[in-house]
Design an enzyme around this catalytic site. Sequence first.
Site, PDB file in Angstrom:
ATOM      1  N   GLU A 138       0.834  -1.200   0.000  1.00  0.00           N
ATOM      2  CA  GLU A 138       0.000   0.000   0.000  1.00  0.00           C
ATOM      3  C   GLU A 138       0.867   1.247   0.000  1.00  0.00           C
ATOM      4  O   GLU A 138       1.814   1.344   0.784  1.00  0.00           O
ATOM      5  CB  GLU A 138      -0.902   0.021   1.243  1.00  0.00           C
ATOM      6  CG  GLU A 138      -1.749   1.279   1.367  1.00  0.00           C
ATOM      7  CD  GLU A 138      -2.515   1.368   2.675  1.00  0.00           C
ATOM      8  OE1 GLU A 138      -3.206   2.378   2.899  1.00  0.00           O
ATOM      9  OE2 GLU A 138      -2.409   0.425   3.492  1.00  0.00           O
ATOM     10  N   GLU A 233     -11.887   2.774   6.443  1.00  0.00           N
ATOM     11  CA  GLU A 233     -10.769   3.234   7.256  1.00  0.00           C
ATOM     12  C   GLU A 233     -10.861   4.753   7.432  1.00  0.00           C
ATOM     13  O   GLU A 233     -10.021   5.509   6.952  1.00  0.00           O
ATOM     14  CB  GLU A 233      -9.431   2.843   6.631  1.00  0.00           C
ATOM     15  CG  GLU A 233      -8.266   3.022   7.607  1.00  0.00           C
ATOM     16  CD  GLU A 233      -6.939   2.595   7.020  1.00  0.00           C
ATOM     17  OE1 GLU A 233      -6.374   1.594   7.508  1.00  0.00           O
ATOM     18  OE2 GLU A 233      -6.472   3.237   6.073  1.00  0.00           O
TER      19      GLU A 233
END
Length: 266
Positions: A138, A233
Amino acid sequence: MLNFNAHLGFQFTEKPFLKRFEAAASAGFRAVEFPTPYDYEASLISELLNEHQLKMVQFAAPVGLTKGLAAATSRDSEFRTGLATAAEYASQLGCTQIHLMSGTRITGELSTDSQTYLGNLRYAVDYFADQGITCLIEVISATEMPGYYLCDFDLASPVLDAIPELGLIMDLYHAHLVTGDGLGVLKARIDRVKHIQVADWPGRHEPGTGDLKFAEVFKFLGDSGFEGWIGCEYRPLIATNEGLGWLNKWGVLPKSGLRSLEENSF
């Protein structure tokens, strides 16, 4: 319809961590994620997942004190030992995706470099190859995590090219901070995206509370047939349950009656 999972590190923080599984299931979520399960026995987390009929979407391999070890120079042994621990948890939790965090540079304590990163990622992919586990990376903005090695998509591109088995977590909040065009990056990388995370900008709150064009994002994902999970998130602007109304339009939540956020017109 798209599939959204709860992020127990960000949502339901009004409750102790082990109570958040029940809270997520009660809100209608069918899956959860959180970065590091290692503070608890895998058997305990497995029991909670089974009790509340939740799937574990992804978690990170052990990160040490540096937000990851994959790119950490001279820490190969620690990184690779951590993979065995991650594999044990993945097996017990029924999880098939593991995030390999690169790590942050710490002056005088930790350095990072591209060859170490590439070598460790290749090792991890090979290590998990016969275990049905996909390794993920990521891009994380240096604004949110100063010193993080994988802080730019230009760094990620050669790694993804070199290791086709790797998957990409596309965090649209970080993608916006890095490029100013999260949707553009998503479209360009969709063939490698295995998991998505969402939060609006500014504030990192619920989609619909800021300036990001989530109607276009979710339409693109629907049109492209994205079947992976989308992690929430974000930092709830209000109590977690009270801020879930945006999912009425875009999410798959079996529970009905979530409060509609009429002010968020998408």
